[in-house]
Design a protein around this motif. Structure first.
Motif, short mmCIF file in Angstrom:
data_model
loop_
_atom_site.label_atom_id
_atom_site.label_comp_id
_atom_site.label_asym_id
_atom_site.label_seq_id
_atom_site.Cartn_x
_atom_site.Cartn_y
_atom_site.Cartn_z
N ARG A 150 0.91 -1.26 0.00
CA ARG A 150 0.33 -0.51 0.18
C ARG A 150 0.91 1.42 -0.51
O ARG A 150 2.09 1.43 0.98
N ILE A 151 1.10 1.97 -0.94
CA ILE A 151 1.87 2.87 -1.43
C ILE A 151 1.71 4.08 -1.95
O ILE A 151 0.78 4.43 -2.40
N SER A 152 2.07 4.97 -0.59
CA SER A 152 1.55 6.63 -0.51
C SER A 152 2.52 7.28 -1.26
O SER A 152 3.65 6.86 -1.85
N ARG A 153 2.72 8.32 -1.07
CA ARG A 153 3.34 9.50 -1.24
C ARG A 153 3.62 10.56 -0.19
O ARG A 153 2.51 11.45 0.36
N CYS A 154 4.57 11.70 -0.26
CA CYS A 154 4.67 12.42 0.91
C CYS A 154 3.76 14.14 0.21
O CYS A 154 4.04 14.00 -1.11
N PHE A 155 3.08 14.49 1.76
CA PHE A 155 2.38 15.07 0.44
C PHE A 155 3.60 16.65 0.16
O PHE A 155 2.40 17.64 -1.05
N PHE A 156 4.41 16.71 0.64
CA PHE A 156 4.91 18.24 0.31
C PHE A 156 5.90 17.78 -0.04
O PHE A 156 6.48 18.83 -0.45
N GLY A 157 6.80 16.53 -0.67
CA GLY A 157 7.82 16.37 -1.13
C GLY A 157 7.89 16.72 -2.56
O GLY A 157 6.66 16.85 -3.17
N PRO A 158 8.85 16.99 -3.04
CA PRO A 158 9.40 17.53 -4.69
C PRO A 158 9.02 17.01 -4.97
O PRO A 158 9.62 14.82 -5.19
N THR A 170 18.72 15.36 -3.25
CA THR A 170 19.44 16.06 -2.89
C THR A 170 19.71 17.81 -2.19
O THR A 170 20.61 18.46 -2.05
N ASP A 171 18.76 17.58 -0.94
CA ASP A 171 18.83 18.81 -0.10
C ASP A 171 18.45 18.05 1.38
O ASP A 171 18.93 16.48 1.74
N ASN A 172 18.63 19.00 2.46
CA ASN A 172 18.88 19.18 4.12
C ASN A 172 17.61 18.89 4.62
O ASN A 172 17.23 18.97 5.08
N VAL A 173 16.25 18.77 3.93
CA VAL A 173 15.28 18.71 4.01
C VAL A 173 14.58 17.59 4.77
O VAL A 173 14.93 16.48 3.83
N ASP A 174 14.23 17.25 6.07
CA ASP A 174 13.25 16.55 6.37
C ASP A 174 11.90 16.23 6.17
O ASP A 174 11.37 16.82 6.49
N TYR A 175 11.67 15.68 4.60
CA TYR A 175 9.87 15.12 4.48
C TYR A 175 9.72 13.68 5.08
O TYR A 175 8.10 14.03 4.65
N TYR A 176 9.91 13.24 6.12
CA TYR A 176 10.11 11.91 6.75
C TYR A 176 9.86 11.90 8.61
O TYR A 176 10.25 10.72 9.02
N LEU A 218 22.20 9.13 -2.72
CA LEU A 218 22.35 7.32 -2.27
C LEU A 218 22.93 7.54 -0.62
O LEU A 218 21.79 6.72 0.59
N ASP A 219 23.17 8.93 -0.31
CA ASP A 219 23.64 8.87 1.22
C ASP A 219 22.47 8.75 1.61
O ASP A 219 21.51 8.51 2.95
N LYS A 220 21.51 10.34 1.00
CA LYS A 220 20.07 10.90 1.78
C LYS A 220 19.09 9.59 1.30
O LYS A 220 17.89 9.60 1.98
N LEU A 221 19.28 8.58 0.46
CA LEU A 221 17.82 7.57 0.21
C LEU A 221 18.45 6.45 1.55
O LEU A 221 17.17 5.66 1.96
#
Length: 946
Positions: A150-158, A170-176, A218-221
């Protein structure tokens, strides 16, 4: 034309207060009315002790236990009481299955894996909320997942697309943030998708020109995967791979075998996968990615459609790639996906490789799409849009629809056939849905119609669907729709829709559950009237109607895309949409049908809002429930504003043609609409100030409406009332024609007269004849968009046209003189296109006649027996001619075709060594828009029907 004040700028990201709300604790307020336990309940008013009997060395359940502890604390339940809640391991046949056993002295949560325990803990919390206190129903409950992924997505993710081109890796924002993930986990979501491009994230040796310096991504992922895993959520990478390749790119120069079928965009080619280099590249890139990022859930790859991929990712005809032209399209698609699956599973056998042939049905056709579903290679999961290619019934006729529907239930016959074939083949089948909201209206966090999900998921259970991608960029905000989807993913499935709605409502609304369920049913009844018209989602006003200015004086301004706030090409913000309302729905529906459907949608929806608003006093201290009511109320305003706008412009377009007495009545009715819109804008303004989610569009990465823009529109409406309405009223009193240049009563610019004839001219392809003789003739004197004199035109090439009409049809004759004599068996490839704007504010219909006699046309009205247009061609060695009959019913079903129309003609002529386009009108193309292209409505002349 109305002079608009400068529009307010888009709010900055710091105003996105909903991000802070998503970070806030899930449980802050649980108020229960004291009561005694019922006969069938276990009570733990004296407190609870939680015993962690399930072995969890990795600590995956720490977040779930912490959530239960906070839930009990906020609810005022002592955590050291005599009632025992114990977790233990038992054997189950399916991952995430759980068993709940409730006795008077305690409760056991039993499962074979951490995710079953997590589901059981959340189920207990829901049961307490439904009971309205520290009580649990006695007995045993066993639940198993049917929709396992059951896959969704971050509401405010780029979105990793223009115009912002932001990449969350590639940014330092915490989307989760933790509490956001906690909310999603409570709603049954166990996967989230984010966008990647292979050439950015994956280094490999097959095509070393790709994948430079992927470390940051890869680090952020890896961090994202690890963070989400603590809540039982896996990350899925979404892509459209392999992407097309430029012929002058370093990769193409080093590996020319990758250059596949030529695309229509200059140097771009499909990425040919029928060669060892491509196979090695796809396999290695997947193996490396899933090795570098342990625990990655899988990949969702658009394998056909969108931006193109392998050589058969478009239409499987006319393939010129030397490696693919003699291969089966099924084999090319399967080999491409199988290579990805091999690489992925070499690193992680549990990861899921999902093939999403998004545009397969319109590229390959329904029959080949269904056939392809039964040929999937081992280890590949098939995903299709649940509603694509469905045929719905509306306004007394059948309408074929595309994808991304919430108002329409489905499934399409195509999805049913594909699911049946895939499951028979032993493949897993996923559905692509829009759970929270859709392209229909994406500026509310969700559209509360859980009954629609009940019907969709019921069909999914019956078809053997085992996974779901719940959203595109939008449709994913936490709330009743996500929660409903999570509940409906499990078996046993609720017996009836009514039972399900009551169960869902009781969790959050307690004693008001019956009234809330009644409101939801009214929402569903209203929302089911959404026009079955994909253009109405892409360009319709439902998203932000309360900020569209109303133009009393015609402006002829374009409608802007609903899913964008700025141009992809220029990155310049789009202005507010204008008054060309025909661009909102094209020719799938008539204006009268749109008026009816929007009116019914608004009427039923707002009846439901009235039910919820009566509850507001009882939720004075419950902000979450008040915001739920606010979301429904905001949508009600958007729906009513849409209906009002359509009525306003329908009246305005009739205003110049009515006698004075009727003009006064129409003007008064339009004025009432404007006043009502100011009232509704004021209501929405207050709702927006209290809820930053309203107006936000995730794909647009910003707001379609916001407080300052609502105020801007309110000012514009007041100016209409203060200045323009009095002026138009004076014109009516003086008996002056209204906007005669706009209506064609006093046309400006080139004109051509169509004479009424008593008998229709013969449809014989001849430019001359008894009816055509003596009719006015016009020559095309514009070449390639620019007016030229005789010395600049092509020598010998001339094009003439004339027109007439009777009560049934418009007749057009065209004569095309060739550049040089031609043999009839090797005649030049030429076409004539007739463009007709049958009424102001509507897109042009176009009719193409080829010199060889073949024809094509755009969409037009098809509402009665006489709607088929016809054409006949005559050819000689020196010229060719065509006669065309276009039924008036195709142009305007309201029989108002005696009014002037705007038209143009163009000829694509063959010249020695080249070609040229000749037209009647000069061309000033606009920035291209999906569906509408680059057509400029100003580039038309007048056809006056005498």
């Amino acid at each position: 034309m109305s002079q608009l004040l400068p529009e307010p700028p888009q709010p900055s990201d710091v105003t996105w207060k909903f991000i802070h709300e998503l970070k806030s604790p899930l449980w802050t307020q649980i108020e229960w009315t004291p009561r005694a336990a019922r006969n069938n309940e276990a009570a733990f008013c004296q407190g609870v002790t939680v015993e962690r009997g399930f072995a969890d060395t990795a600590g995956r359940l720490d977040t779930a236990y912490a959530d239960l502890d906070r839930f009990l604390t906020v609810a005022g339940v002592n955590r050291t009481g005599p009632f025992r809640i114990r977790t233990e391991r038992i054997a189950t046949q399916l991952h995430e299955t759980y068993r709940i056993v409730v006795k008077p002295e305690g409760c056991d949560i039993l499962a074979n894996d951490t995710e079953g325990i997590r589901r059981g803990i959340f189920f207990l919390e829901d049961q307490m909320l439904r009971a309205g206190g520290p009580f649990l129903p006695l007995g045993k409950v066993v639940r198993r997942p049917v929709i396992r992924t059951r896959i969704s997505r971050c509401f405010f993710g780029p979105i990793h697309r223009p115009p912002k081109n932001r990449d969350e890796l590639t940014d330092n924002v915490d989307y989760y943030p933790d509490e956001y993930l906690n909310r999603l986990a409570h709603e049954g979501i166990n996967g989230l998708w984010l966008s990647i491009h292979f050439d950015e994230i994956c280094a490999q040796t097959a095509i070393p020109e790709y994948g430079h310096d992927p470390k940051q991504r890869l680090d952020k992922l890896r961090q994202t995967v690890e963070r989400c895993a603590r809540y039982g959520i896996r990350i899925y990478t979404y892509c459209n791979e392999p992407r097309p390749i430029e012929s002058d790119s370093p990769a193409a120069k080093a590996h020319p075998e990758l250059l596949g079928q030529t695309m229509c965009w200059g140097k771009r080619h499909f990425f040919c996968t029928s060669n060892p280099t491509a196979m090695a590249y796809l396999e290695e890139i997947m193996r490396n990615l899933f090795t570098e990022v342990p625990g990655l859930g899988g990949i969702i790859n658009i394998s056909i459609g969108e931006g193109g991929s392998h050589c058969y990712s478009g239409a499987p005809r006319g393939i010129t790639c030397p490696r693919c032209k003699d291969r089966s399209p099924y084999d090319v698609l399967n080999d491409t996906m199988a290579a990805m699956a091999r690489g992925m599973h070499a690193a992680d056998p549990t990861a899921e490789c999902v093939s999403w042939p998004y545009g397969q049905y319109w590229a390959w056709g329904d029959a080949m799409t269904a056939e392809s579903a039964g040929r999937l290679p081992q280890g590949v999961i098939l995903q299709h849009n649940f509603e694509s290619s469905a045929v719905g019934e509306q306004c007394g006729r059948k309408i074929r629809i595309f994808d991304y529907w919430l108002s329409f239930i489905g499934p399409s016959q195509l999805f049913t056939d594909c699911a049946t074939a895939a499951v028979k083949n032993g493949s897993r089948m996923f559905a692509k849905l829009q759970v929270g909201c859709s392209h229909e209206v994406a500026t509310a966090p969700f559209v509360p119609v859980p009954g629609h999900l009940y019907r969709k998921y019921k069909a999914m259970h019956e078809l053997g669907v085992s996974g779901v991608m719940q959203c595109w960029y939008f449709g994913n905000y936490p709330g009743v729709m996500n929660k409903s989807a999570g509940e409906l993913a499990f078996a046993p499935f609720p017996k009836t829709e009514g039972q399900f709605l009551l169960t869902m409502a009781r969790r959050d609304w307690g004693d008001d559950a019956k009234d809330v369920a009644r409101a939801w049913k009214l929402f569903q009844r209203g929302y089911s009237h959404f026009p079955l018209n994909h253009v109405f989602g892409w360009y319709g006003p439902l998203h932000d109607a309360p900020t569209w200015p109303l133009h009393l004086e015609p402006a002829d301004k374009l409608i802007m895309p609903s899913w964008q706030i700025a141009s992809h090409q220029t990155q310049v913000p789009y202005p507010a949409s204008g008054d060309r309302i025909g661009e909102c729905f094209y020719y799938t529906h008539t204006l009268d049908e749109i008026l009816f459907l929007c009116g019914e949608m608004s009427r039923h929806w707002n009846r439901g809002v009235d039910i919820l608003k009566k509850m507001l006093p009882r939720y004075a201290h419950n902000e979450e429930r008040r915001r739920d009511i606010g979301v429904a109320a905001a949508l009600g305003i958007q729906f009513e504003s849409t209906a009002n706008m359509m009525r306003f412009y329908a009246m305005r377009e009739e205003l110049p043609w009515k006698p004075q007495a009727e003009q006064k009545k129409l003007l008064a009715a339009m004025k009432r609409i404007v006043k009502r819109e100011r009232v509704r804008d004021a209501e929405l303004l207050e709702l927006c100030k209290g809820d930053s989610r309203l107006g936000f569009h995730s794909e647009a990465e910003g707001y379609k409406y916001f407080p300052a823009k609502i105020e801007w529109r309110m000012q514009q409406l007041q100016r209409l009332l203060d200045e323009e309405f009095p002026e138009v009223a004076r014109q009516i009193r003086r008996g002056e024609p209204l906007w005669p240049a706009y209506t064609g009563q006093q046309p400006q610019g080139p004109t051509h007269r169509s004479h009424r004839v008593g008998a229709a001219p013969p449809l014989d392809g001849k430019y001359t004849g008894p009816v055509w003789e003596g009719l006015p003739e016009t020559e095309l004197q514009v070449r390639d968009g620019k007016r030229v004199d005789a010395s600049q035109s092509a020598p010998g090439v001339r094009t003439f046209w004339k027109a007439c009409h009777d009560d049934q049809a418009l007749h057009v004759a065209v004569r095309c003189v060739l550049a040089s004599p031609a043999k009839l068996d090797s005649f030049p490839v030429e076409t004539v296109k007739i463009l007709i704007e049958p009424r102001r504010l509507w897109p042009c219909q176009w009719y193409v006649v080829n010199a060889n006699g073949t024809v094509s046309a755009s969409d037009a009205y098809d509402l009665c027996g006489d709607s088929a247009w016809t054409s006949v061609v005559q050819r000689t060695e020196s010229e060719w001619s065509a006669t065309v009959r276009i039924p008036l019913a195709r142009l305007r079903p309201d029989k108002a075709t005696v009014r002037p129309m705007r038209v143009d003609l163009e000829r694509h002529a063959a010249l020695p060594g080249s070609g040229a386009v000749f037209s009647w009108m000069e061309r000033h193309p606009l920035e291209s828009r999906l569906t509408h292209g680059a057509a400029n409505p100003a580039d038309l002349g007048w056809l006056l029907l005498g």
